[in-house]
Design a protein around this motif. Structure first.
Motif, PDB file in Angstrom:
ATOM      1  N   UNK A   1      64.635  24.878  59.839  1.00  0.00           N
ATOM      2  CA  UNK A   1      64.807  24.270  60.599  1.00  0.00           C
ATOM      3  C   UNK A   1      64.920  22.612  61.373  1.00  0.00           C
ATOM      4  N   UNK A   2      64.823  21.934  60.135  1.00  0.00           N
ATOM      5  CA  UNK A   2      65.040  21.045  60.206  1.00  0.00           C
ATOM      6  C   UNK A   2      66.976  20.791  61.133  1.00  0.00           C
ATOM      7  N   UNK A   3      67.381  21.242  60.790  1.00  0.00           N
ATOM      8  CA  UNK A   3      69.524  21.021  61.050  1.00  0.00           C
ATOM      9  C   UNK A   3      69.167  21.384  62.395  1.00  0.00           C
ATOM     10  N   UNK A   4      68.026  22.828  62.751  1.00  0.00           N
ATOM     11  CA  UNK A   4      68.233  23.194  64.080  1.00  0.00           C
ATOM     12  C   UNK A   4      67.378  21.865  65.464  1.00  0.00           C
ATOM     13  N   UNK A   5      66.330  20.839  64.375  1.00  0.00           N
ATOM     14  CA  UNK A   5      66.229  19.433  65.599  1.00  0.00           C
ATOM     15  C   UNK A   5      67.139  19.076  65.024  1.00  0.00           C
ATOM     16  N   UNK A   6      68.022  18.997  64.712  1.00  0.00           N
ATOM     17  CA  UNK A   6      69.262  17.618  64.637  1.00  0.00           C
ATOM     18  C   UNK A   6      69.137  16.607  63.702  1.00  0.00           C
ATOM     19  N   UNK A   7      68.191  17.008  62.691  1.00  0.00           N
ATOM     20  CA  UNK A   7      67.368  15.629  61.754  1.00  0.00           C
ATOM     21  C   UNK A   7      68.221  15.795  60.131  1.00  0.00           C
ATOM     22  N   UNK A   8      68.243  14.856  60.144  1.00  0.00           N
ATOM     23  CA  UNK A   8      68.752  14.100  58.811  1.00  0.00           C
ATOM     24  C   UNK A   8      67.394  14.512  57.929  1.00  0.00           C
ATOM     25  N   UNK A   9      68.133  14.186  56.097  1.00  0.00           N
ATOM     26  CA  UNK A   9      67.134  14.691  55.584  1.00  0.00           C
ATOM     27  C   UNK A   9      65.377  13.634  55.879  1.00  0.00           C
ATOM     28  N   UNK A  10      66.610  12.518  55.876  1.00  0.00           N
ATOM     29  CA  UNK A  10      66.487  11.155  55.272  1.00  0.00           C
ATOM     30  C   UNK A  10      65.388  11.174  56.964  1.00  0.00           C
ATOM     31  N   UNK A  11      65.956  11.685  58.010  1.00  0.00           N
ATOM     32  CA  UNK A  11      65.346  11.488  59.208  1.00  0.00           C
ATOM     33  C   UNK A  11      64.018  12.381  59.095  1.00  0.00           C
ATOM     34  N   UNK A  12      63.826  13.039  58.702  1.00  0.00           N
ATOM     35  CA  UNK A  12      62.608  14.036  59.035  1.00  0.00           C
ATOM     36  C   UNK A  12      61.443  13.654  57.566  1.00  0.00           C
ATOM     37  N   UNK A  13      61.880  13.050  56.983  1.00  0.00           N
ATOM     38  CA  UNK A  13      61.215  12.488  55.520  1.00  0.00           C
ATOM     39  C   UNK A  13      60.800  11.448  56.238  1.00  0.00           C
ATOM     40  N   UNK A  14      60.831  10.241  56.918  1.00  0.00           N
ATOM     41  CA  UNK A  14      60.114   8.909  57.656  1.00  0.00           C
ATOM     42  C   UNK A  14      59.745  10.258  58.650  1.00  0.00           C
ATOM     43  N   UNK A  15      59.399  10.754  59.344  1.00  0.00           N
ATOM     44  CA  UNK A  15      59.131  11.352  60.088  1.00  0.00           C
ATOM     45  C   UNK A  15      57.730  12.426  59.693  1.00  0.00           C
ATOM     46  N   UNK A  16      57.233  12.775  58.586  1.00  0.00           N
ATOM     47  CA  UNK A  16      56.405  13.502  57.758  1.00  0.00           C
ATOM     48  C   UNK A  16      56.022  12.744  56.869  1.00  0.00           C
TER      49      UNK A  16
END
Length: 135
Positions: A16-31
């Protein structure tokens, strides 16, 4: 609750993260979770709480129920099943322990009713009112 699906959750989150074109760091920040913690979830080393899953789902713009199913918190059954569980898990006024306790009680009632072949508890006999007539 299903156990042993932590790795499946991690794989699903990564997809899901890769499909949303987010890095691990970006997703961590958003979440609102730490980068190392999110990495551990993706690698299947940690099992996040329902609240953390809800934050991740919001950041990924997917339904939290999808993550609950992947984590083994909800059964993927169709129909009305899941709505009660979803309501319990989504209630911000309850602690994680309270949510788990409610889910355990609810699940045990469903199992008990299924064993009796009924969806509702049997009627309890009411005590008869004493007679006011004198004998």
């Amino acid at each position: 609750m299903a156990k042993g699906k932590i790795g499946g959750l991690g794989d699903y989150l990564r997809e899901q993260r890769l499909a949303s074109k987010l890095s691990l760091r970006q997703l961590a920040d958003l979440a609102g979770v730490s980068n190392p913690y999110l990495s551990q979830i993706e690698r299947g080393l940690r099992k996040p709480s329902a609240d953390v899953l809800q934050q991740i789902a919001k950041a990924l713009r997917i339904s939290s129920e999808q993550l609950y199913v992947q984590a083994g918190i909800l059964d993927p059954r169709e129909g009305l099943e899941g709505t009660t569980e979803t309501a319990i898990l989504g209630d911000p006024r309850l602690t994680e322990r309270q949510k788990q306790s409610l889910l355990d009680v609810y699940t045990s009632f469903l199992a008990m009713n299924a064993g009796e072949g009924t969806a509702r508890p049997p009627e309890t006999p009411t005590a008869e009112a004493p007679s006011t007539e004198r004998e």
